[in-house]
Design a protein around this motif. Sequence first.
Motif, short mmCIF file in Angstrom:
data_model
loop_
_atom_site.label_atom_id
_atom_site.label_comp_id
_atom_site.label_asym_id
_atom_site.label_seq_id
_atom_site.Cartn_x
_atom_site.Cartn_y
_atom_site.Cartn_z
N LYS A 1 0.83 -1.20 0.00
CA LYS A 1 0.00 0.00 0.00
C LYS A 1 0.87 1.26 0.00
O LYS A 1 0.56 2.23 -0.70
CB LYS A 1 -0.93 -0.01 1.22
CG LYS A 1 -1.91 1.13 1.26
CD LYS A 1 -2.94 1.06 0.16
CE LYS A 1 -3.99 2.14 0.33
NZ LYS A 1 -5.06 2.03 -0.63
N THR B 1 2.04 2.54 -3.33
CA THR B 1 1.06 3.23 -4.17
C THR B 1 0.98 4.72 -3.85
O THR B 1 0.14 5.42 -4.42
CB THR B 1 -0.34 2.61 -4.04
OG1 THR B 1 -0.85 2.87 -2.73
CG2 THR B 1 -0.32 1.11 -4.31
N SER B 2 1.84 5.19 -2.96
CA SER B 2 1.83 6.59 -2.51
C SER B 2 0.44 7.05 -2.07
O SER B 2 -0.16 7.94 -2.67
CB SER B 2 2.35 7.51 -3.63
OG SER B 2 3.65 7.16 -4.00
N PRO B 3 -0.09 6.42 -1.00
CA PRO B 3 -1.43 6.78 -0.54
C PRO B 3 -1.49 8.24 -0.09
O PRO B 3 -0.49 8.79 0.37
CB PRO B 3 -1.67 5.84 0.64
CG PRO B 3 -0.32 5.45 1.11
CD PRO B 3 0.56 5.47 -0.12
N LYS B 4 -2.63 8.84 -0.26
CA LYS B 4 -2.83 10.24 0.13
C LYS B 4 -3.09 10.29 1.63
O LYS B 4 -4.21 10.11 2.09
CB LYS B 4 -4.00 10.82 -0.65
CG LYS B 4 -3.87 10.71 -2.15
CD LYS B 4 -3.77 12.07 -2.77
CE LYS B 4 -3.79 12.00 -4.28
NZ LYS B 4 -2.52 11.63 -4.86
N LEU B 5 -2.03 10.54 2.38
CA LEU B 5 -2.12 10.67 3.83
C LEU B 5 -1.46 11.97 4.25
O LEU B 5 -0.56 12.46 3.56
CB LEU B 5 -1.38 9.52 4.53
CG LEU B 5 -1.90 8.10 4.34
CD1 LEU B 5 -0.95 7.11 5.01
CD2 LEU B 5 -3.30 7.94 4.91
N SER B 6 -1.89 12.49 5.37
CA SER B 6 -1.21 13.67 5.92
C SER B 6 0.20 13.24 6.33
O SER B 6 0.44 12.05 6.58
CB SER B 6 -1.97 14.19 7.14
OG SER B 6 -1.85 13.28 8.22
N ASP C 1 0.01 11.28 9.53
CA ASP C 1 -0.48 9.90 9.37
C ASP C 1 0.58 9.01 8.72
O ASP C 1 0.76 7.86 9.12
CB ASP C 1 -1.78 9.87 8.57
CG ASP C 1 -2.99 10.26 9.40
OD1 ASP C 1 -2.88 10.30 10.65
OD2 ASP C 1 -4.05 10.51 8.80
N MET C 2 1.28 9.54 7.72
CA MET C 2 2.32 8.76 7.05
C MET C 2 3.42 8.40 8.04
O MET C 2 3.90 7.26 8.07
CB MET C 2 2.89 9.53 5.87
CG MET C 2 3.95 8.76 5.10
SD MET C 2 3.35 7.21 4.37
CE MET C 2 2.55 7.86 2.91
#
Length: 78
Positions: free
Chosen positions: A31, A34-39, A42-43
């Motif tokens: 996951k 996939t470079s998830p969109k998190l602050s 959060d990252m």
Amino acid sequence: MKLIIAAVALATSSLALAHNCPNEMKAIDAKLMTSPKLSPADMSKVKELRADGEKFHKEGKHDDSMKALGSAKKILGI
């Protein structure tokens, strides 16, 4: 006899969790690829929890590992 069956079931479930830690880490890693969109916060938390999960796994603390990895997966939405 019931006691023996219960003991075997408990031992088997503990082993299953112990062997699942690496699969949980792989899911988190996939996951993250996939470079998830998190602050940023959060990252950072996900990476910290992922590292803690691996550390606990290596120490044989599989319940703690699964808890940390589960928290990371929750933040990632998986």
